[in-house]
Scaffold this motif. Structure first.
Motif, PDB file in Angstrom:
ATOM      1  N   LEU A 131       0.831  -1.192   0.000  1.00 11.77           N
ATOM      2  CA  LEU A 131       0.000   0.000   0.000  1.00 11.77           C
ATOM      3  C   LEU A 131       0.873   1.252   0.000  1.00 11.77           C
ATOM      4  CD1 LEU A 131      -0.535   1.354   3.279  1.00 11.77           C
ATOM      5  CD2 LEU A 131      -0.758  -1.116   3.412  1.00 11.77           C
ATOM      6  N   ALA A 132       0.275   2.365  -0.400  1.00  8.80           N
ATOM      7  CA  ALA A 132       0.928   3.674  -0.356  1.00  8.80           C
ATOM      8  C   ALA A 132      -0.058   4.644   0.265  1.00  8.80           C
ATOM      9  CB  ALA A 132       1.318   4.128  -1.764  1.00  8.80           C
ATOM     10  N   GLY A 133       0.467   5.629   1.002  1.00  6.44           N
ATOM     11  CA  GLY A 133      -0.418   6.574   1.658  1.00  6.44           C
ATOM     12  C   GLY A 133       0.156   7.972   1.703  1.00  6.44           C
ATOM     13  N   LEU A 134      -0.728   8.931   1.805  1.00  5.80           N
ATOM     14  CA  LEU A 134      -0.378  10.337   1.944  1.00  5.80           C
ATOM     15  C   LEU A 134      -1.215  10.882   3.091  1.00  5.80           C
ATOM     16  CD1 LEU A 134       1.170  12.798   0.748  1.00  5.80           C
ATOM     17  CD2 LEU A 134      -0.876  13.244  -0.614  1.00  5.80           C
ATOM     18  N   ARG A 135      -0.564  11.598   4.028  1.00  3.67           N
ATOM     19  CA  ARG A 135      -1.250  12.065   5.228  1.00  3.67           C
ATOM     20  C   ARG A 135      -0.666  13.399   5.665  1.00  3.67           C
ATOM     21  NH1 ARG A 135      -1.018   7.864   9.997  1.00  3.67           N
ATOM     22  NH2 ARG A 135      -2.380   6.765   8.555  1.00  3.67           N
ATOM     23  N   TYR A 136      -1.532  14.250   6.241  1.00  7.27           N
ATOM     24  CA  TYR A 136      -1.046  15.495   6.839  1.00  7.27           C
ATOM     25  C   TYR A 136      -1.464  15.528   8.298  1.00  7.27           C
ATOM     26  CZ  TYR A 136       0.286  20.278   7.638  1.00  7.27           C
ATOM     27  OH  TYR A 136       0.893  21.393   8.154  1.00  7.27           O
ATOM     28  N   ASN A 137      -0.494  15.796   9.171  1.00  8.61           N
ATOM     29  CA  ASN A 137      -0.746  15.944  10.597  1.00  8.61           C
ATOM     30  C   ASN A 137      -0.817  17.424  10.924  1.00  8.61           C
ATOM     31  OD1 ASN A 137       0.937  16.437  13.428  1.00  8.61           O
ATOM     32  ND2 ASN A 137      -0.735  14.976  13.553  1.00  8.61           N
ATOM     33  N   ILE A 138      -1.955  17.841  11.445  1.00  9.25           N
ATOM     34  CA  ILE A 138      -2.162  19.220  11.874  1.00  9.25           C
ATOM     35  C   ILE A 138      -1.935  19.260  13.380  1.00  9.25           C
ATOM     36  CG2 ILE A 138      -3.833  21.119  12.009  1.00  9.25           C
ATOM     37  CD1 ILE A 138      -5.354  19.491   9.723  1.00  9.25           C
ATOM     38  N   GLY A 139      -0.849  19.893  13.805  1.00  7.77           N
ATOM     39  CA  GLY A 139      -0.561  20.004  15.227  1.00  7.77           C
ATOM     40  C   GLY A 139      -1.555  20.929  15.913  1.00  7.77           C
ATOM     41  N   LEU A 140      -2.194  20.447  16.958  1.00  5.08           N
ATOM     42  CA  LEU A 140      -3.160  21.248  17.706  1.00  5.08           C
ATOM     43  C   LEU A 140      -2.585  21.784  19.007  1.00  5.08           C
ATOM     44  CD1 LEU A 140      -6.359  19.027  17.293  1.00  5.08           C
ATOM     45  CD2 LEU A 140      -5.677  21.011  15.935  1.00  5.08           C
ATOM     46  N   ILE A 169       4.442  27.086  19.637  1.00  5.63           N
ATOM     47  CA  ILE A 169       4.994  26.368  18.491  1.00  5.63           C
ATOM     48  C   ILE A 169       4.147  25.117  18.269  1.00  5.63           C
ATOM     49  CG2 ILE A 169       7.015  25.176  17.560  1.00  5.63           C
ATOM     50  CD1 ILE A 169       8.730  26.875  19.471  1.00  5.63           C
ATOM     51  N   LYS A 170       3.809  24.863  17.001  1.00  3.32           N
ATOM     52  CA  LYS A 170       3.023  23.671  16.663  1.00  3.32           C
ATOM     53  C   LYS A 170       3.696  22.911  15.529  1.00  3.32           C
ATOM     54  CE  LYS A 170      -1.410  25.360  18.179  1.00  3.32           C
ATOM     55  NZ  LYS A 170      -1.602  26.772  18.335  1.00  3.32           N
ATOM     56  N   ASN A 171       3.583  21.591  15.587  1.00  3.70           N
ATOM     57  CA  ASN A 171       4.089  20.724  14.522  1.00  3.70           C
ATOM     58  C   ASN A 171       3.115  20.683  13.354  1.00  3.70           C
ATOM     59  OD1 ASN A 171       6.593  19.380  15.374  1.00  3.70           O
ATOM     60  ND2 ASN A 171       5.354  18.553  17.051  1.00  3.70           N
ATOM     61  N   GLY A 172       3.651  20.478  12.165  1.00  2.00           N
ATOM     62  CA  GLY A 172       2.878  20.183  10.968  1.00  2.00           C
ATOM     63  C   GLY A 172       3.715  19.235  10.117  1.00  2.00           C
ATOM     64  N   VAL A 173       3.141  18.093   9.735  1.00  2.00           N
ATOM     65  CA  VAL A 173       3.937  17.082   9.034  1.00  2.00           C
ATOM     66  C   VAL A 173       3.131  16.492   7.876  1.00  2.00           C
ATOM     67  CG1 VAL A 173       5.254  14.946   9.255  1.00  2.00           C
ATOM     68  CG2 VAL A 173       5.045  16.468  11.228  1.00  2.00           C
ATOM     69  N   LEU A 174       3.698  16.572   6.682  1.00  2.00           N
ATOM     70  CA  LEU A 174       3.179  15.891   5.503  1.00  2.00           C
ATOM     71  C   LEU A 174       3.968  14.596   5.353  1.00  2.00           C
ATOM     72  CD1 LEU A 174       1.358  15.961   2.959  1.00  2.00           C
ATOM     73  CD2 LEU A 174       3.272  17.041   1.781  1.00  2.00           C
TER      74      LEU A 174
END
Length: 184
Positions: free
Chosen positions: A151-160, A171-176
Motif C-alpha cells: 500500500l501507499a499513503g499520503l497524510r497530513y498531521n495538523i498540530g493542535l 509552536i506547533k508541529n505540521g507534518v506531511l
C-alpha cells in the motif's frame, strides 16, 4: 478519567469482536515537517517515519487503523535545523469508497523522545527541556492498496497542541507524510 478509559477499552473490544478482518503491517516513508507559531523564517525539513499498524475492517466501507510510529520532525531555520523525534500513536478512522482506496482521519498523540538544535556550525544542542513531552494533533489523508499486501499513503498531521514549554512560546508541529507499507 477512569470511565473514559474503560469506555474506550469497551469500544475497541467491541470493534475487535465485530471486525470482519484484522491485518497487521509495517510502514515507512518520507516526512516533510515544519513548525508554525512563534518561529520565523522556517522551512520544511525532510526526514522519515517508520512503524507498524493494525488495520481492523469493521465492514466493507469502514475500518479503524491504530498505529505506532517513530517519527523525526522539526524544521529548517535560518542558521540551522530543529530535529524532534517522537513516538506517535495515531488512531485513524477509515472510509473505503472503493475497495482499493481509503480516506482516513483521526487523532494522534506524540511522545517526545529527543530534541536537538543543529546550528550550521558548532555542536548539536539538546533542546528537549524547552519542549513539552507530549503533542496532540489530527491527521487527514488517504491510502491506496497497490496489491493485497502493498500500500501507499499520503497524510497530513495538523498540530493542535503548543509544544513549547516556554511561558510565552507558541509552536506547533505540521507534518506531511508519504508512506509505503506491507500488510501481512
Amino acid at each position: 478519567m477512569k470511565k473514559v478509559v474503560l469506555t474506550a477499552a469497551a469500544l475497541f473490544a467491541f470493534g475487535f469482536a465485530n471486525a470482519q478482518e484484522v491485518k497487521f503491517g509495517v510502514k515507512a516513508g518520507l516526512n516533510l515537517a515544519n513548525l508554525s507559531g512563534d518561529l520565523e523564517n522556517t522551512s520544511m525539513k525532510a526526514s522519515f517515519h517508520v512503524g507498524g499498524f493494525a488495520e481492523i475492517k469493521l465492514s466493507d466501507k469502514f475500518g479503524i487503523q491504530p498505529e505506532v510510529l517513530y517519527s523525526v520532525q522539526g524544521a529548517d531555520v535560518d542558521g540551522g535545523t530543529y530535529e524532534f523525534s517522537y513516538v506517535n500513536v495515531p488512531v485513524m478512522a477509515k472510509f473505503y469508497p472503493i475497495p482499493q482506496l481509503s480516506l482516513e482521519a483521526g487523532p494522534q498523540i506524540g511522545f517526545l523522545t529527543s530534541a536537538k538544535g543543529k546550528p550550521d556550525s558548532g555542536p548539536d544542542v539538546d533542546v528537549k527541556e524547552f519542549l513539552k513531552s507530549t503533542d496532540f494533533g489530527v491527521n487527514v489523508g488517504a491510502s491506496y492498496n497497490i496489491t493485497d499486501n502493498f500500500l501507499a499513503g499520503l497524510r497530513y498531521n495538523i498540530g493542535l497542541a503548543n509544544i513549547s514549554d516556554e511561558e510565552n512560546g507558541d509552536i506547533k508541529n505540521g507534518v506531511l507524510s508519504l508512506s509505503v507499507g506491507y500488510r501481512f
